[in-house]
Design a protein around this motif. Structure first.
Motif, PDB file in Angstrom:
ATOM      1  N   PHE A   1      47.390   7.649  74.284  1.00  0.00           N
ATOM      2  CA  PHE A   1      47.319   9.108  74.359  1.00  0.00           C
ATOM      3  C   PHE A   1      48.722   9.711  74.372  1.00  0.00           C
ATOM      4  N   ALA A   2      49.618   9.115  75.156  1.00  0.00           N
ATOM      5  CA  ALA A   2      51.002   9.599  75.213  1.00  0.00           C
ATOM      6  C   ALA A   2      51.677   9.480  73.852  1.00  0.00           C
ATOM      7  N   LEU A   3      51.408   8.382  73.161  1.00  0.00           N
ATOM      8  CA  LEU A   3      52.000   8.178  71.836  1.00  0.00           C
ATOM      9  C   LEU A   3      51.519   9.247  70.857  1.00  0.00           C
ATOM     10  N   ILE A   4      50.221   9.519  70.869  1.00  0.00           N
ATOM     11  CA  ILE A   4      49.653  10.513  69.954  1.00  0.00           C
ATOM     12  C   ILE A   4      50.178  11.912  70.279  1.00  0.00           C
ATOM     13  N   ILE A   5      50.217  12.242  71.572  1.00  0.00           N
ATOM     14  CA  ILE A   5      50.715  13.555  71.989  1.00  0.00           C
ATOM     15  C   ILE A   5      52.161  13.752  71.536  1.00  0.00           C
ATOM     16  N   SER A   6      52.975  12.719  71.700  1.00  0.00           N
ATOM     17  CA  SER A   6      54.390  12.840  71.335  1.00  0.00           C
ATOM     18  C   SER A   6      54.559  13.048  69.833  1.00  0.00           C
ATOM     19  N   ILE A   7      53.753  12.353  69.035  1.00  0.00           N
ATOM     20  CA  ILE A   7      53.845  12.505  67.575  1.00  0.00           C
ATOM     21  C   ILE A   7      53.404  13.904  67.148  1.00  0.00           C
ATOM     22  N   ILE A   8      52.282  14.361  67.714  1.00  0.00           N
ATOM     23  CA  ILE A   8      51.782  15.700  67.376  1.00  0.00           C
ATOM     24  C   ILE A   8      52.787  16.769  67.794  1.00  0.00           C
ATOM     25  N   SER A   9      53.320  16.633  69.004  1.00  0.00           N
ATOM     26  CA  SER A   9      54.279  17.615  69.500  1.00  0.00           C
ATOM     27  C   SER A   9      55.547  17.629  68.655  1.00  0.00           C
ATOM     28  N   PHE A  10      56.025  16.448  68.296  1.00  0.00           N
ATOM     29  CA  PHE A  10      57.236  16.371  67.477  1.00  0.00           C
ATOM     30  C   PHE A  10      57.014  17.046  66.127  1.00  0.00           C
ATOM     31  N   ALA A  11      55.865  16.760  65.512  1.00  0.00           N
ATOM     32  CA  ALA A  11      55.572  17.345  64.206  1.00  0.00           C
ATOM     33  C   ALA A  11      55.417  18.862  64.302  1.00  0.00           C
ATOM     34  N   MET A  12      54.664  19.331  65.302  1.00  0.00           N
ATOM     35  CA  MET A  12      54.436  20.765  65.447  1.00  0.00           C
ATOM     36  C   MET A  12      55.726  21.501  65.808  1.00  0.00           C
ATOM     37  N   SER A  13      56.500  20.941  66.728  1.00  0.00           N
ATOM     38  CA  SER A  13      57.758  21.582  67.130  1.00  0.00           C
ATOM     39  C   SER A  13      58.750  21.613  65.973  1.00  0.00           C
ATOM     40  N   GLY A  14      58.834  20.498  65.251  1.00  0.00           N
ATOM     41  CA  GLY A  14      59.738  20.449  64.104  1.00  0.00           C
ATOM     42  C   GLY A  14      59.345  21.425  63.015  1.00  0.00           C
ATOM     43  N   LEU A  15      58.036  21.508  62.738  1.00  0.00           N
ATOM     44  CA  LEU A  15      57.559  22.442  61.715  1.00  0.00           C
ATOM     45  C   LEU A  15      57.802  23.889  62.146  1.00  0.00           C
ATOM     46  N   THR A  16      57.533  24.179  63.413  1.00  0.00           N
ATOM     47  CA  THR A  16      57.762  25.539  63.918  1.00  0.00           C
ATOM     48  C   THR A  16      59.236  25.909  63.846  1.00  0.00           C
ATOM     49  N   TYR A  17      60.088  24.971  64.213  1.00  0.00           N
ATOM     50  CA  TYR A  17      61.534  25.216  64.140  1.00  0.00           C
ATOM     51  C   TYR A  17      61.961  25.484  62.695  1.00  0.00           C
ATOM     52  N   PHE A  18      61.463  24.676  61.772  1.00  0.00           N
ATOM     53  CA  PHE A  18      61.816  24.845  60.360  1.00  0.00           C
ATOM     54  C   PHE A  18      61.366  26.210  59.841  1.00  0.00           C
ATOM     55  N   MET A  19      60.140  26.598  60.189  1.00  0.00           N
ATOM     56  CA  MET A  19      59.614  27.883  59.732  1.00  0.00           C
ATOM     57  C   MET A  19      60.373  29.054  60.356  1.00  0.00           C
ATOM     58  N   LEU A  20      60.784  28.900  61.624  1.00  0.00           N
ATOM     59  CA  LEU A  20      61.571  29.956  62.259  1.00  0.00           C
ATOM     60  C   LEU A  20      62.926  30.117  61.585  1.00  0.00           C
ATOM     61  N   GLN A  21      63.555  28.996  61.266  1.00  0.00           N
ATOM     62  CA  GLN A  21      64.862  29.051  60.622  1.00  0.00           C
ATOM     63  C   GLN A  21      64.775  29.678  59.237  1.00  0.00           C
ATOM     64  N   LYS A  22      63.670  29.431  58.553  1.00  0.00           N
ATOM     65  CA  LYS A  22      63.467  30.000  57.217  1.00  0.00           C
ATOM     66  C   LYS A  22      62.863  31.403  57.266  1.00  0.00           C
ATOM     67  N   GLN A  23      62.577  31.871  58.493  1.00  0.00           N
ATOM     68  CA  GLN A  23      61.977  33.190  58.712  1.00  0.00           C
ATOM     69  C   GLN A  23      60.658  33.345  57.958  1.00  0.00           C
ATOM     70  N   ARG A  24      59.871  32.293  57.987  1.00  0.00           N
ATOM     71  CA  ARG A  24      58.564  32.303  57.332  1.00  0.00           C
ATOM     72  C   ARG A  24      57.419  32.285  58.339  1.00  0.00           C
ATOM     73  N   LEU A  25      57.739  32.429  59.608  1.00  0.00           N
ATOM     74  CA  LEU A  25      56.733  32.343  60.654  1.00  0.00           C
ATOM     75  C   LEU A  25      56.443  33.737  61.195  1.00  0.00           C
ATOM     76  N   THR A  26      55.182  34.143  61.132  1.00  0.00           N
ATOM     77  CA  THR A  26      54.806  35.445  61.670  1.00  0.00           C
ATOM     78  C   THR A  26      54.704  35.366  63.194  1.00  0.00           C
ATOM     79  N   LYS A  27      54.641  36.515  63.825  1.00  0.00           N
ATOM     80  CA  LYS A  27      54.515  36.550  65.281  1.00  0.00           C
ATOM     81  C   LYS A  27      53.229  35.871  65.736  1.00  0.00           C
ATOM     82  N   GLY A  28      52.149  36.122  65.007  1.00  0.00           N
ATOM     83  CA  GLY A  28      50.876  35.503  65.363  1.00  0.00           C
ATOM     84  C   GLY A  28      50.913  33.997  65.239  1.00  0.00           C
TER      85      GLY A  28
END
Length: 337
Positions: A210-237
């Protein structure tokens, strides 16, 4: 009577003269500060960390002489202690040569401080990875704390050694400013990496998986969110949805990983009634339930997720430094101390 007063005056004069002379210890401190500057406390912490780890590892080596990880801890601490003492001694005795000497490796040039800091950061980083993520120092102890103190001290000395270099990529921490959401995502990414490596040693338990899966999901989601924020492609919602999702999974991680639930034991006990061949297994995820790397990273991830969602929904960052200062400030005659 005048003779006694004269003798007292002479004694006081001698005492004053003797006290005005710099002691050997103060002279040594002054020389070390002149050579190493603000890096001296980090070097002294390296000495202490090396000594503590050496003592503890030698005790364990006497009990388990064939354990390769413990033998590595002994060698690591002795090498670190010897190099740090030699580094301090060389700088004190030959300050001019210490400041001017460089080490050339192909097209790169390093000062003595930079070369020492690079090696020590690598050396202690390797030790932290092997000894606290795998074995034998996975939970807080003298050796565990010494390893992380040594690594952080080496890392801070490395930052200081390069911060004064022109055009260096290293800067002092006070000069680094990031957006609150980005800082929270940095924390989430770092926590995900630490939880991932901590979970590798516990894959025999479902909570480890469970810890392994959570860490992978979190890493992917956090990385994607960071990338979208840097590219200014992420809406507030979308940012709010991402923050809510990350908070949910890290809240679950805190509950299942850091609370000693003994879920493996309970499951095996109930199943044992139906099938006598089942072997009882307890949930010994010590790195998560007893304050190890996994435990600290899980709570750090939860805090970062909370900081992220707070910033996205409230619109202002959490400023714990200011809150702490204001909470404990003493007001005196209308002023704040």
């Amino acid at each position: 009577m005048p003779q006694v007063q004269a003798e007292d005056a002479m004694a006081m004069g001698a005492t004053t003269t003797r006290d005005s002379r710099p002691s050997i210890g103060s002279e040594t401190r002054r020389e070390l500060i002149e050579v190493f500057g603000e890096g001296l406390p980090k070097l002294l912490l390296l000495l202490v960390a090396s000594f503590v780890l050496m003592v503890q590892a030698m005790i364990h080596a006497g009990q388990r002489p064939s354990d390769g990880f413990i033998l590595f801890a002994v060698a690591m601490s002795i090498i670190s202690l010897s190099l740090t003492i030699g580094f301090l001694t060389f700088g004190k005795r030959r300050p001019t040569e210490f400041a001017s000497r460089t080490i050339e490796i192909k097209d790169y040039s390093f000062s003595m401080a930079q070369a020492f800091a690079l090696f020590m950061t690598f050396w202690w980083g390797l030790g932290a990875f092997l000894l606290t993520f795998y074995k034998p120092y996975q939970v807080p102890s003298n050796a565990y704390i010494a390893i992380w103190v040594g690594f952080v001290s080496a890392l801070l000395y490395l930052a200081g050694a390069y911060s004064s270099a022109a055009g260096s990529a290293f800067r002092t921490f006070s000069e680094i400013t990031v957006e609150p959401s980005v800082a929270a995502l940095y924390g989430l990414i770092a926590a995900s990496v630490v939880v991932f490596f901590s979970a590798l040693g516990y894959l025999s338990f479902w909570t480890g998986n469970f810890a392994l899966i959570i860490s992978i999901i979190s890493f992917a989601m956090s990385g994607l969110t960071y990338f979208m924020l840097q590219k200014q492609r992420l809406t507030k919602g979308q940012a709010k949805a991402s923050a809510a999702f990350l908070l949910v999974i890290w809240t679950l991680a805190v509950f299942f990983l850091t609370f000693d639930l003994d879920v493996e034991k309970d499951f095996a006990t109930s199943y044992l009634v139906l099938n006598q061949t089942v072997v009882l297994h307890e949930n010994h995820m010590d790195a998560f339930t007893k304050g190890g790397n996994g435990y600290l990273a899980t709570w750090a991830g939860a805090f970062s997720a909370f900081a992220f969602i707070y910033n996205e929904f409230v619109g202002v960052p959490i400023n714990f430094k200011r809150t702490f200062r204001d909470s404990f400030a003493v007001r005196w005659n209308g002023g704040e101390v």
